[in-house]
Write a protein that holds these residues in place. Structure first.
Motif, PDB file in Angstrom:
ATOM      1  N   ALA A 144       5.284 -10.652  34.110  1.00  0.00           N
ATOM      2  CA  ALA A 144       3.982 -11.055  33.575  1.00  0.00           C
ATOM      3  C   ALA A 144       3.313  -9.852  32.912  1.00  0.00           C
ATOM      4  O   ALA A 144       3.485  -8.701  33.335  1.00  0.00           O
ATOM      5  CB  ALA A 144       3.089 -11.621  34.677  1.00  0.00           C
ATOM      6  N   TYR A 146      -0.685  -8.750  31.483  1.00  0.00           N
ATOM      7  CA  TYR A 146      -2.103  -9.063  31.378  1.00  0.00           C
ATOM      8  C   TYR A 146      -2.717  -8.026  30.435  1.00  0.00           C
ATOM      9  O   TYR A 146      -2.502  -6.815  30.606  1.00  0.00           O
ATOM     10  CB  TYR A 146      -2.779  -9.021  32.751  1.00  0.00           C
ATOM     11  CG  TYR A 146      -2.040  -9.853  33.782  1.00  0.00           C
ATOM     12  CD1 TYR A 146      -2.058 -11.241  33.705  1.00  0.00           C
ATOM     13  CD2 TYR A 146      -1.303  -9.257  34.807  1.00  0.00           C
ATOM     14  CE1 TYR A 146      -1.369 -12.010  34.629  1.00  0.00           C
ATOM     15  CE2 TYR A 146      -0.609 -10.026  35.725  1.00  0.00           C
ATOM     16  CZ  TYR A 146      -0.641 -11.398  35.630  1.00  0.00           C
ATOM     17  OH  TYR A 146       0.053 -12.151  36.529  1.00  0.00           O
ATOM     18  N   PRO A 199       1.884 -18.153  28.632  1.00  0.00           N
ATOM     19  CA  PRO A 199       1.765 -16.856  29.288  1.00  0.00           C
ATOM     20  C   PRO A 199       2.799 -15.879  28.712  1.00  0.00           C
ATOM     21  O   PRO A 199       3.710 -16.258  27.983  1.00  0.00           O
ATOM     22  CB  PRO A 199       2.055 -17.176  30.755  1.00  0.00           C
ATOM     23  CG  PRO A 199       1.802 -18.639  30.892  1.00  0.00           C
ATOM     24  CD  PRO A 199       2.172 -19.232  29.574  1.00  0.00           C
ATOM     25  N   GLY A 263      -0.872 -21.299  31.003  1.00  0.00           N
ATOM     26  CA  GLY A 263      -1.615 -20.263  30.312  1.00  0.00           C
ATOM     27  C   GLY A 263      -2.772 -20.846  29.533  1.00  0.00           C
ATOM     28  O   GLY A 263      -2.638 -21.889  28.891  1.00  0.00           O
ATOM     29  N   ASP A 281      -3.554 -16.466  33.293  1.00  0.00           N
ATOM     30  CA  ASP A 281      -2.294 -16.981  33.848  1.00  0.00           C
ATOM     31  C   ASP A 281      -2.573 -17.800  35.106  1.00  0.00           C
ATOM     32  O   ASP A 281      -3.195 -17.290  36.039  1.00  0.00           O
ATOM     33  CB  ASP A 281      -1.396 -15.801  34.225  1.00  0.00           C
ATOM     34  CG  ASP A 281       0.020 -15.988  33.768  1.00  0.00           C
ATOM     35  OD1 ASP A 281       0.633 -16.943  34.236  1.00  0.00           O
ATOM     36  OD2 ASP A 281       0.489 -15.172  32.965  1.00  0.00           O
TER      37      ASP A 281
END
Length: 787
Positions: A144, A146, A199, A263, A281
């Motif tokens: 992931a 961010y 995402p 997302g 997310d």
């Protein structure tokens, strides 16, 4: 009662595996403090049920220039507070799963950035996502990312990113409309637009906590398109999940259990100018909702009603949970006292019919629950049938003898106990194997009343008929070996059908059967057990005719020649006198005199004898003579004496003739000649003679006089080699033995001089040396020198 299904949403993760703890969500936002300073806030969410993946401390946040995506700096932000996320449900009568645990890790830092009209990108990357996520391909390998965008630094724009009002609820129920306000507040009053988006992928398993997060742009996660998922349809929902682009409110009705990644992109506009975009997310999981109070009446699934087809009384079973108080309404509309507050009551209905029963668990309470069931009262339905024991593969008729007091029977369901079923009224079934079976019949009338009856049936084993037959001989008793058996019981009867036109033979043991004519017959055995089960077995019987031995006609051979005799009529052969090879149908003999041979031919039943007379013919007389050695280029005369009528010579290409008593041979090399004498009976005698071809090494032309006076005639003594040898040297001696001349092979000649002076006339002796096939030879003679 249908149980609702619980959907767990995250920033969070409801672990389905005991050891699965992962980072499950997060976001970065900022506040502009003026003079190029910003307060950076990052919230990361993790599953804390097992506590195996702690928050990073510090967290590595990279700052990239938007102008060229080059690295400006890496922040190492220490972990601040860790806060458990409370489980808040929108239904007070639901209980969250006890294994749910989510924590929020808070990171803050104040940074000062150089002036930039393009701005900066802040990013944080981590591994890994849960391997059981249903809407991604290989979710545990995707990680992931961010990030947030600061659009401008040092100019007129001092922008702060939007801040979400709430995080998603931890628990929601599937098959129930879901509504969540996902809106954010923008400190600067900018307009916000919401939409579903993909995402982003992040760190890998090989490098789960990158020291420097990867530079943008970032890759989207791979949705499992085979199962129909995408960024616009991230989870199974009917109606599909959707988000209002202006209010940020998410609505839908999740339908299937599972874990899903969602997302949401929030775009920030000031006027018509897009300042930045933020991705949030989510991860959703599905499990059963646990209700505070659950009312449930026991029923025989899949039936949704209770039927009494024998009397008027129903005994209710209460399966409710979370309640100690109950209210039953038994559904008799003409009565107002057909109720009970017992936990498990019984009720006798006044008449036949169909009734709707209601159960309230915890009546009057905030979380009371209700269940309903239909009750049908149509007594005196009685199932029954007749059946008899049988044998495998035989037809088994089943006769329905059921009775019903209220209308006709409308349905029959037979279970034969061997995995086969039927819905006929009077079916016929065949069992393939012996054994004990339980037959069940379920009947139903038009009111939905059912009754069941069962009977046991025994399928007796059949005899397993079999026999073997030994050697079959004409007119002899047939050797039968009985191999039949039966798993249980005994065989009480046997019938043998010979297949030769004679009547069947009933015998409990081995019958006396003989076949009197050669041919093919089908012998059949029929057996019956004490329970009447029958089996049969057949075998082809081949009866061969008696053996007749043959060994061919009498014959003759030439003396010394081999003879192969052939016999027929059986399988085994015995020759007398014995041959040079083993006894078989074909044997080689080499007799030296007239002989009578006997062969005994046998098969498995009989024997016969055959005779062969063999006459041994003498070979013709033959003697051979002639020249056995000649010089090369010469010839040899070869002679043969015989009483045969024909004499034949070979090889013939160096002969003047290939037949006759005398021939002339002119071989170029040593050769062996063979002559065959052929008698009138065709017998052949052979003999050979070898002719050796010797080299002609002494074939020289040597003059006996010469006159070296310079007139051009006979001025040199010059020997000439006409043979196979090679001249090596020439030596000349006077009459006193003195060497007056010597010359080598390259120059074998004498001009009559000795030490440069003319030699006197007279007699001289010469000696010539030759090499003849590796041997040294010498040729001597006298020479006259004339003046």
């Amino acid at each position: 009662m249908i149980r609702p299904i619980l959907l767990i949403a995250a920033f969070l993760f409801l672990p389905l595996l005991a050891d699965a703890t992962h980072i499950v969500g997060g976001r970065i936002f900022y506040e502009c403090l003026g003079e190029n300073s910003f307060r950076i806030t990052m919230k990361i969410y993790r599953d804390c049920y097992n506590g195996e993946a702690p928050f990073d401390n510090p967290a590595n946040v990279a700052i990239y220039r938007r102008s060229d995506n080059s690295l400006f700096d890496v922040l190492h932000i220490p972990l601040g507070s860790v806060t458990p996320i409370p489980v808040i449900l929108d239904d007070p009568c639901l209980n969250a799963p006890p294994s749910l645990c989510v924590e929020e890790g808070l990171y803050t830092a104040v940074i000062n950035l150089p002036t930039s009209s393009e701005g900066y990108i802040l990013s944080y990357q981590r591994c890994c996502r849960n391997a059981t996520i249903a809407n991604l391909f290989n979710p545990s390998e995707q990680g992931a990312t961010y990030f947030t965008v600061i659009p401008e630094v040092g100019g007129l724009l001092c922008n702060s990113s939007p801040v979400y009002k709430e995080w998603p609820p931890i628990a929601i129920c599937a098959n129930k409309t879901f509504v969540f306000d996902h809106s954010a507040i923008d400190p600067d009053g900018d307009s916000l637009v919401y939409e579903f988006c993909a995402p982003l992928k992040g760190a890998s398993i090989a490098d789960p906590i990158p020291g420097i997060p990867q530079a943008p742009p970032y890759q989207k996660v791979n949705f499992n398109t085979i199962r129909g998922f995408s960024e616009q349809y991230p989870l199974s929902s009917n109606p599909a999940l959707k988000i209002d682009p202006h209010t940020g409110i998410i609505t839908g009705k999740p339908t299937l259990p599972g874990q899903y990644v969602v997302g949401i992109c929030v775009k920030e506009y000031r006027g018509n100018k897009l300042l930045g975009e933020n991705i949030r997310d989510f991860q959703f999981n599905v499990s059963d909702c646990q209700k505070e109070v659950d009312a449930e009446i026991a029923r025989a699934w899949p039936d949704t009603s209770l039927n009494n087809c024998k009397d008027f009384t129903i005994r209710f079973e209460n399966l409710s949970s979370g309640s100690s108080r109950f209210f039953w309404d038994f559904g008799v509309e003409s009565l107002n006292n057909d109720f009970s507050e017992k936990e498990n009551p019984s009720y006798t209905y006044p008449d036949t019919g169909s009734y709707r029963v209601m159960l309230i668990a915890e009546p009057g309470g905030v979380c009371s629950d209700t269940d309903y069931i239909s009750v049908r009262i149509y007594p005196l339905l009685k199932a029954g049938f007749r059946v008899e024991n049988s044998c495998p593969s035989d037809s088994v008729p089943l006769i329905d003898i059921s009775s019903n007091s209220y209308g006709p029977i409308t349905a029959w369901q037979w279970d034969f106990g061997d995995g086969k079923e039927s819905d006929s009224m009077n079916p016929v079934h065949r069992y393939t194997r012996d054994g004990d079976y339980t037959i069940r019949l379920t009947i139903e009338n038009r009111y939905g009343c059912r009754d069941r009856h069962e009977e046991k049936i025994k399928i007796y084993p059949r005899p397993q008929s079999r026999f073997d037959v030994g050697t079959v001989c004409l007119d002899s008793l047939l050797p039968i070996q009985l191999r039949s058996k039966i798993d249980s019981g005994i065989i009480v009867a046997r019938i043998w059908e010979p297949g030769d036109g004679n009547p069947p033979i009933q015998s409990s043991s081995i019958p006396a059967i003989r076949y009197h004519q050669p041919g093919s017959y089908l012998l059949r055995l029929i057996e019956r057990s004490e329970q009447g089960c029958v089996d049969s077995f057949s075998r082809e019987i081949i009866v061969r005719p008696r053996t007749v031995a043959t060994a061919g006609p009498d014959t003759s051979i030439c003396y010394g020649s081999p003879l192969r005799l052939f016999a027929e009529g059986g399988y085994y052969f015995e020759w007398t006198p014995p041959g040079q090879t083993a006894n078989s149908s074909s044997v080689i003999f080499k007799p030296t005199k007239d002989t009578r041979y006997r062969v005994i031919v046998r098969d498995r039943c009989y024997a016969d004898t055959a005779w062969v007379d063999v006459r041994v013919l003498p070979l013709p007389l033959l003697e051979v003579s002639g020249d056995t050695g000649i010089l090369k280029g010469g010839h040899a005369v070869l002679r043969a004496m015989s009483n045969a009528s024909g004499l034949f010579w070979s090889p013939s290409f160096t002969l003047d003739a290939n037949r006759g008593p005398e021939v002339t041979a002119r071989p170029e090399r040593s050769t062996t000649y063979t002559v065959e004498a052929v008698s009138d009976d065709g017998c052949i005698n052979k003999k050979s003679i070898r002719v050796e071809v010797l080299p002609d090494c002494y074939n020289l032309f040597i003059p006996n006089a010469f006159s070296p006076n310079g007139d051009g005639n006979n001025d040199y003594f010059y020997p000439v080699n006409l043979g196979d040898g090679k001249m090596i040297s020439l030596s000349v001696y006077n009459r006193w033995g003195e060497l007056v001349h010597f010359s080598s092979a390259s120059e074998l000649a004498w001009d009559g001089r000795h030490n440069g002076r003319y030699s006197p006339p007279g007699n001289y002796v010469y000696e010539i040396t030759l090499d003849c096939q590796g041997q040294t030879l010498r040729v001597n003679g006298h020479l006259l020198l004339l003046r």
